[in-house]
Structure formats: C-alpha cells, structure tokens
Design an enzyme around this catalytic site. Structure first.
Site, PDB file in Angstrom:
ATOM      1  N   ARG A  36      -5.517   6.976   4.192  1.00  0.00           N
ATOM      2  CA  ARG A  36      -5.182   5.928   5.162  1.00  0.00           C
ATOM      3  C   ARG A  36      -5.691   6.271   6.569  1.00  0.00           C
ATOM      4  NH1 ARG A  36       0.917   3.996   3.392  1.00  0.00           N
ATOM      5  NH2 ARG A  36       0.261   2.133   2.265  1.00  0.00           N
ATOM      6  N   LYS A 215       8.319  -0.800 -14.038  1.00  0.00           N
ATOM      7  CA  LYS A 215       9.239  -1.934 -14.129  1.00  0.00           C
ATOM      8  C   LYS A 215       8.564  -3.288 -14.034  1.00  0.00           C
ATOM      9  CE  LYS A 215      13.244   0.264 -12.024  1.00  0.00           C
ATOM     10  NZ  LYS A 215      13.930   0.279 -10.728  1.00  0.00           N
ATOM     11  N   GLY A 390       2.750  -2.190  -1.738  1.00  0.00           N
ATOM     12  CA  GLY A 390       3.565  -3.406  -1.682  1.00  0.00           C
ATOM     13  C   GLY A 390       2.801  -4.573  -1.050  1.00  0.00           C
TER      14      GLY A 390
HETATM   15  C1  3PG Z   1       3.835   1.698   2.420  1.00  0.00           C
HETATM   16  O1  3PG Z   1       3.416   2.843   2.208  1.00  0.00           O
HETATM   17  O2  3PG Z   1       4.353   1.000   1.549  1.00  0.00           O
HETATM   18  C2  3PG Z   1       3.612   1.135   3.806  1.00  0.00           C
HETATM   19  O3  3PG Z   1       3.251   2.131   4.705  1.00  0.00           O
HETATM   20  C3  3PG Z   1       4.841   0.384   4.282  1.00  0.00           C
HETATM   21  O4  3PG Z   1       5.947   1.243   4.285  1.00  0.00           O
HETATM   22  P1  3PG Z   1       7.382   0.681   3.922  1.00  0.00           P
HETATM   23  O5  3PG Z   1       7.346   0.220   2.491  1.00  0.00           O
HETATM   24  O6  3PG Z   1       8.327   1.818   4.154  1.00  0.00           O
HETATM   25  O7  3PG Z   1       7.636  -0.483   4.856  1.00  0.00           O
HETATM   26 MG    MG Z   2       6.240   0.391   0.555  1.00  0.00          MG
END
Ligand code: 3PG
Ligand code: MG
Length: 410
Positions: A36, A215, A390
């Site tokens: 990243r 899941k 996510g």
């Molecule tokens: C992640 O790694 O999912 C992102 O950096 C966002 O982090 P978070 O899910 O803790 O908001």
């Molecule tokens: Mg996350």
C-alpha cells in the site's frame, strides 16, 4: 469522472493527501507488506515534482485509545519506509490537531513531505455520520477535528482507495469543509476506479469471478451483484460448504453457516449453471501443517473437514479461468496459510497468470488473495491488484462511495 491530481498546479500550495497506509505489522512494528505504501508513490512523487507542500495522512489499524495501541499503531515505521522509497526525509507530526501541525506546515518548503500520526488516535475520525445525525455533540466533535485538518491545506487529494467505503472525518468531512478549493482523486484511486469500474460496466466476456473465503455472509452483497453480471462464478473456500450443505450434501465438520442455507439455495436457483461449486475437497481432522489428508469426491465424511478445493476442482476451475477474458478473484480457496491446504489457492493464482498471458484482464481484490498471489510469485502477472479489501467488494457490489462523490467532477 472525477477531477485528477494531474490537473492541479500545486506549486507553493499546501496539499492534504489522504492515503491508506494501513499496512500489516509484525510484533516488533516491522512492516510485513509495503504494497500500500508503494502503491501511493505515484501521487506523492507527482506532488513533489509539482512543488507542493505535502501533508500526508492515514489511519493504521483500529486503535482502541489505550496507550499500548498508540505505541503499536504509530505510523513511525511507515514514515521511515516512505523516506527510504522517496529518498528524502518524511517528518512524522505527532500532535496533528495542535500547534505542532500548523507550525510545521507553515515552515514547509516546496517539495517537502510530512506525515500526520495515525488519524484514528482521535476518536472523532471514525464517528459515523449516521450516529452523529441524532447527536449534536458527536457531530461537533467530528466537525471540529475535520476543521483542524482542513485548515492545514489549500488542496485535498483522496488517494486512499482502501478506505473509500468509510465516512471517516478525513475521507468525507474534510473534503466537505474544503468546498471551493480543489478536491481531487490521486492516481491510485483513479486506477482502481478504472479497473474495477471497467470490469463491472463493460467486461470482455467470458467474465469469470472466483470467490472464496470463509463466509457466505461476508460476500453476500457481491455475489448477488456479480451473479447478474458474470458468465461464471467459481466458489471455493469454506463458503462452498454452505452452498453444498444447503443442497443436502454431507460436509462433515467443515465450517458452515446454517442461517444462510435458504439464501444459498435462492442464489443457486437464480444463478443456475453460472454458479459453480467444488466437486472434490482436501479433507483432514484438523488444521495443522503436515497433518494427514484425504481427497473426497462430494460428501465429506463425519469427523473430517474440508480445508481446500480438491484436484478435480482445481483442474476444472483452471480451464474456466484460462478461457476468461475478464477475471476477478477475491478470497482464498482453502486455508492457504497452512500447507498442504494452499494448493487450490495457488492453482487459481497460476490460472489467473496464464489468463493474463493469453490477453485477459485479471483483477485481484482483497488482502488474502493479494497475499496469495504474492506468495505464488505471480504479482506481476495479473493486470491489477486492488489495494482495497472491503472497499473493492463494496464497489463491485455497486455501492456508491460518498468519499468519491464529494470530490470535484472533471
Ligand atoms: C482496510 O484495510 O480494510 C482499510 O485500510 C480500511 O480499514 P478499516 O476496515 O479498519 O476501516
Ligand atoms: Mg477493512
């Protein structure tokens, strides 16, 4: 289309750049995967070359506010790694809402790069707008925090794709408060939107999706959305057992989500032949390196659990992936951290690489699949590895990101 960082003349300007530098650390605060950080470099370098005075900001982990978390989740190791990669000092600003920050920014020269300490050391960063709606004190605390950050800059850049599904203060409140000043996307976010958006809007076909992980509940939204768009969805990981068990197959003591049987049956009947399930699995009594394993066609015997897709499934998935023209992959096929349960995941990684060689656009989303493709040494043989876990799933689900919507149109 959102306005790009490319279009802003930043010479002499103070530029606040939200990055997602949330990288994994080991027990000694050493970075175990700097992808990243490297992915953020094109924007940071362009702003250095343009003569901007850059204030970078990011979160790291989910600190609880206890002093130990503050030590463990400091961005100090990230600042050092950035300095190495940029070959110039990157100063870490600890007191990000006080005089240290405003004083430091006032003293910056063109091309300087500072990094604010972990945004989530401030509770206000993660207050949800929904919660703040009925609580004026919460609203004010989030706004006050965001005002301090916004006051540091003349230009706002969002290059934090992995956090774009969040309404964190730095992602949404700050650019709202900076209305009238340039608010733009960086190169990383642009690339993510191009690849993920392109795959969704206008995929070359066959469009093949490979979904794994533990899941069904985590992936429900994305399965629902992709079922309508792609030509095949190949299922692996423990998720497959929920589908199999819902159809009446014995799955032994494999991981399963009985609450989702009804949903799994509905998805299967909607998807028909497009939803493809494993035909065999690698089973064992426990998850342990070198444990004795068997290959089972179909049902898993009582007392055993399926921990990877089996060789017939790997071969079948291989064929389908290699014939794909657009391939999206998220989630491991088995417990890939523990050999020998990594064969299915590595098989999928190799198939993606071969599809890329044959001209397909291949996209890997999510932390685990990205780690697996790296582990297989194939990271440079796929078209795009998303920096969002996510976020990439929610994007493919078709959700809108307020943190992107708020930025200037091109
Ligand atoms: C992640 O790694 O999912 C992102 O950096 C966002 O982090 P978070 O899910 O803790 O908001
Ligand atoms: Mg996350």
């Amino acid at each position: 289309m959102k306005r790009s960082v490319e279009s802003v003349d930043v010479r002499g300007s103070r530029v606040l750049v939200r990055l997602d530098l949330n990288v994994p650390l080991d027990g000694n605060q050493r970075i175990t995967d700097d992808r990243r950080i490297r992915a953020a470099l094109p924007t940071v370098k362009r702003l250095i070359e343009g003569g901007g005075r850059q204030v970078l900001m990011s979160h790291l982990g989910r600190p609880k506010g206890v002093p130990d978390d503050h030590r463990k989740l400091s961005l100090a190791p990230v600042a050092s790694r950035l300095s190495e990669l940029l070959d110039k000092p990157v100063r870490l600003i600890k007191d990000i809402t006080g005089k240290e920050a405003s004083g430091a920014v006032a003293s910056m020269a063109a091309g300087d790069v500072f990094l604010l300490e972990n945004l989530r050391f401030h509770k206000a960063e993660t207050i949800k707008d929904k919660k703040a709606e009925d609580d004026a004190a919460l609203r004010e605390s989030k706004d006050a925090f965001a005002r301090k950050l916004a006051s540091l800059a003349d230009v706002y850049v969002n290059d934090a794709f992995g956090t774009c599904h969040r309404d964190n203060a730095s992602m949404l409140t700050v650019p709202r408060l900076m209305e009238g000043k340039p608010r733009v996307v960086g190169y990383l976010v642009q690339r993510e939107l191009d690849f993920l958006g392109g795959a969704l809007a206008n995929p070359d076909r066959p469009f093949v999706c490979v979904l794994g992980g533990a899941k069904v509940s985590d992936k429900l939204g994305v399965i629902r959305s992709l079922v309508k768009k792609c030509d095949s969805i190949l299922i692996g990981g423990a998720m497959g057992f929920t589908f199999l068990a819902a159809g009446g197959t014995n799955i032994g003591k494999s991981l399963v989500e009985p609450d989702l049987f009804e949903t799994a049956r509905a998805l299967r009947s909607e998807a028909g032949d497009r939803l493809i399930l494993p035909v065999d699995s690698v089973v064992a009594a426990e998850i342990r390196q070198g444990v004795s394993t068997e290959i089972c066609d179909g049902p898993v015997p009582d007392g055993l659990m399926g921990l990877d897709i089996g060789p017939k499934t790997v071969a079948a998935y291989h064929e389908i992936i290699r014939a794909g023209k657009t391939v999206f992959w998220n989630g491991p096929m088995g417990v890939f951290e523990t050999s020998p349960f990594d064969a299915g995941t590595l098989g999928v990684a190799r198939a993606l690489a071969m599809a890329t060689d044959a001209g397909a656009t291949t996209i890997v989303g999510g932390g685990d699949s990205a780690a697996a493709i790296d582990q297989a040494g194939l990271a440079d043989r796929v078209t795009h590895i998303s920096t969002g876990g996510g976020a990439s799933l929610e994007f493919l689900e078709g959700k809108r990101f307020a943190a992107i919507d708020v930025l200037d149109d091109a």
